[in-house]
Scaffold this active site. Structure first.
Site, PDB file in Angstrom:
ATOM      1  N   HIS A 307       0.856  -1.181   0.000  1.00  0.00           N
ATOM      2  CA  HIS A 307       0.000   0.000   0.000  1.00  0.00           C
ATOM      3  C   HIS A 307       0.887   1.223   0.000  1.00  0.00           C
ATOM      4  O   HIS A 307       1.934   1.232   0.635  1.00  0.00           O
ATOM      5  CB  HIS A 307      -0.916   0.018   1.234  1.00  0.00           C
ATOM      6  N   ASP A 364      -8.004  -5.096  -0.119  1.00  0.00           N
ATOM      7  CA  ASP A 364      -8.486  -5.818  -1.298  1.00  0.00           C
ATOM      8  C   ASP A 364      -8.142  -7.298  -1.281  1.00  0.00           C
ATOM      9  O   ASP A 364      -8.707  -8.071  -2.036  1.00  0.00           O
ATOM     10  CB  ASP A 364      -7.909  -5.179  -2.568  1.00  0.00           C
TER      11      ASP A 364
END
Ligand code: CMC
Length: 430
Positions: A307, A364
């Protein structure tokens, strides 16, 4: 005394103001840098650039904190619901019971879309990806509500656009799926709440009864909360930059949907399942795929890992991992893909490549697994993300307008040719 920093360029000193956030985040204010020094700053991908001051979402990637308007995501995911969280994000405070009842009522009574929207939908081949259909239908609202193009609309007009956006999003989302599978669309059933209504529009078939399993509606509501805002990410920055030109709320959000579509942003949840399926079909050799992800000559990346901001853990991933276990348990689903996901996570979290680069599972990695368990097809995963992110985009668009921010317009350093004389070729001369 107000903090400042000193910048020395070619021996000359400049004093720049420092901006301090309410959580002690620091920024050097370079708004006058070019005027003062002739220099700009360079930060490709905006890794160190603040584009705005915002009071909506606080995120600390080092310690894994995410708060909407000061409330911890963990608490909101456990105790609140999506429409209450949407109100909080958009209007800045938790609603009273009356305010929430009005907001819910207003949304429920605007779920129907103009019948002519069906004609637009009919123009798409069923091979159209639902994200492209969703963004087109959203932008088409500017045609049905041309008053939304007026950048100086009074507050009640803006409120109506906000309500219409929230109300019609699930209808557009479900219809984009129906187009994809070539089925007739379902109209919204306003006796149901937000998530149950969406599921019915998605899955009800003509002449068949359909009832949303409350376990499914609850899981969906939680997922929407977790995705509702994430400060200045790619799609939100897109919404703000489009909105900064005074484009309408519908076109700004449509642009955000397009930005979300990419596999490095919202499209990652779809890519996670594609990846897990590929590993399964390849015989489940996880080590081989981990090696591929580490190989710099191989474009493959471990989808759902890493991320831009979270370099410790993604707090949403923790909540969603538990939710995935609950949903699969309650629905009695035994998914071999989940087993691969668990093993992959275990191996990657111990591998020095991922540890050194602080690559952890993001939201996700698990959201795709839940969507799959809820029966939502892979091509719809990013649409689900868009449904969740909508209140965040609206809140950011509204804040930008309220703060009267200037049009977004970055600079560049030109690296092309210097001035060259033009020589006409014979044919062009003739
Ligand atoms: N698999 C393998 N290597 C990776 C991965 C990955 N998923 N992510 C980053 N790296 C490596 C990358 O190759 C680089 O290595 P090196 O330093 O040796 O060159 C290093 O880690 C830093 O990567 P980066 O691309 O500079 O990091 P970034 O902050 O620009 O990218 C990211 C963040 C999310 C785009 C990236 O981690 C990625 O592509 N992840 C997979 C896609 C994904 O899951 N995206 C969903 C993000 S969460 C939803 C959202 O908020 O949008």
């Amino acid at each position: 005394m107000a903090k400042t920093v000193e910048l020395i360029i070619e021996g000359k000193s400049y004093t720049l103001p420092v901006i301090e956030g309410s959580e002690n985040e620091m920024a050097i204010d370079i708004s006058d840098l070019r005027d003062q020094t002739g220099y700009i700053t360079m930060d490709i991908g905006y890794k160190n650039t603040g584009s705005t001051k915002s009071a909506i979402t606080f995120l600390d990637g080092e310690t894994g904190i995410l708060r909407y308007r000061g409330y911890a995501i963990e608490e909101l995911a456990e105790k609140s619901n999506f429409l209450e969280v949407s109100y909080l994000l958009i209007f800045g405070e938790l609603p009273t019971q009356e305010q929430l009842a009005k907001f819910t009522h207003d949304i429920t009574t605007h779920t129907l879309v103009h019948e002519d929207v069906k004609k637009i939908l009919d123009g798409f081949p069923s091979s159209a990806h639902p994200m492209g259909v969703l963004s087109s239908l959203f932008c088409a609202q500017t045609a049905f509500y041309p008053e939304s193009l007026n950048p100086n609309r009074p507050a009640d007009g803006v409120y109506l656009s906000i309500v219409r956006s929230m109300a019609k999003m699930p209808t557009f989302a479900a219809w984009s799926y129906k187009n994809n599978v070539g089925h007739p669309v379902n109209y919204p059933d306003n006796k149901l709440d937000y998530c149950a209504r969406f599921m019915k529009m998605m899955f009800a078939l003509p002449a068949e009864d359909y009832e949303t399993d409350p376990v499914i509606a609850d899981a969906l509501d939680k997922l929407l909360i977790l995705h509702a805002d994430h400060e200045q990410n790619c799609s939100t920055s897109t919404v703000r930059i489009v909105g900064s030109s005074k484009a309408s709320i519908y076109s700004s959000i449509s642009a955000g949907i397009n930005a979300l579509w990419g596999p490095l942003h919202g499209g990652a949840n779809q890519e996670v399942i594609v990846m897990l399926e590929a590993i399964k079909n390849d015989g489940g050799n996880i080590d081989k795929w981990i090696a591929k992800a580490k190989d710099k000559n191989d474009p493959f990346r471990l989808m759902g890992f890493g991320h831009r901001v979270y370099k410790n853990f993604d707090p949403r991933a923790k909540i969603i991992k538990k939710a995935a276990d609950d949903v699969l348990g309650k629905l009695g689903i035994n998914d071999p893909v989940l087993e691969i996901a668990q093993k992959l996570e275990e191996i990657a979290l111990k591998d020095p490549y991922f540890v050194e680069r602080k690559l952890y599972p993001n939201v996700d990695f698990y959201s795709g697994i839940i969507y799959r368990a809820l029966g939502i097809p892979v091509d719809m995963f990013t649409v689900m993300f868009a449904m969740g992110r909508l209140p965040g985009w609206i809140a950011q668009w509204r804040e930008l307008r309220a703060n009267n921010e200037p049009i977004g317009r970055p600079r560049q350093i030109y690296t092309g040719s210097k001035l060259k004389p033009y020589t006409a070729i014979a044919s062009r001369k003739a």
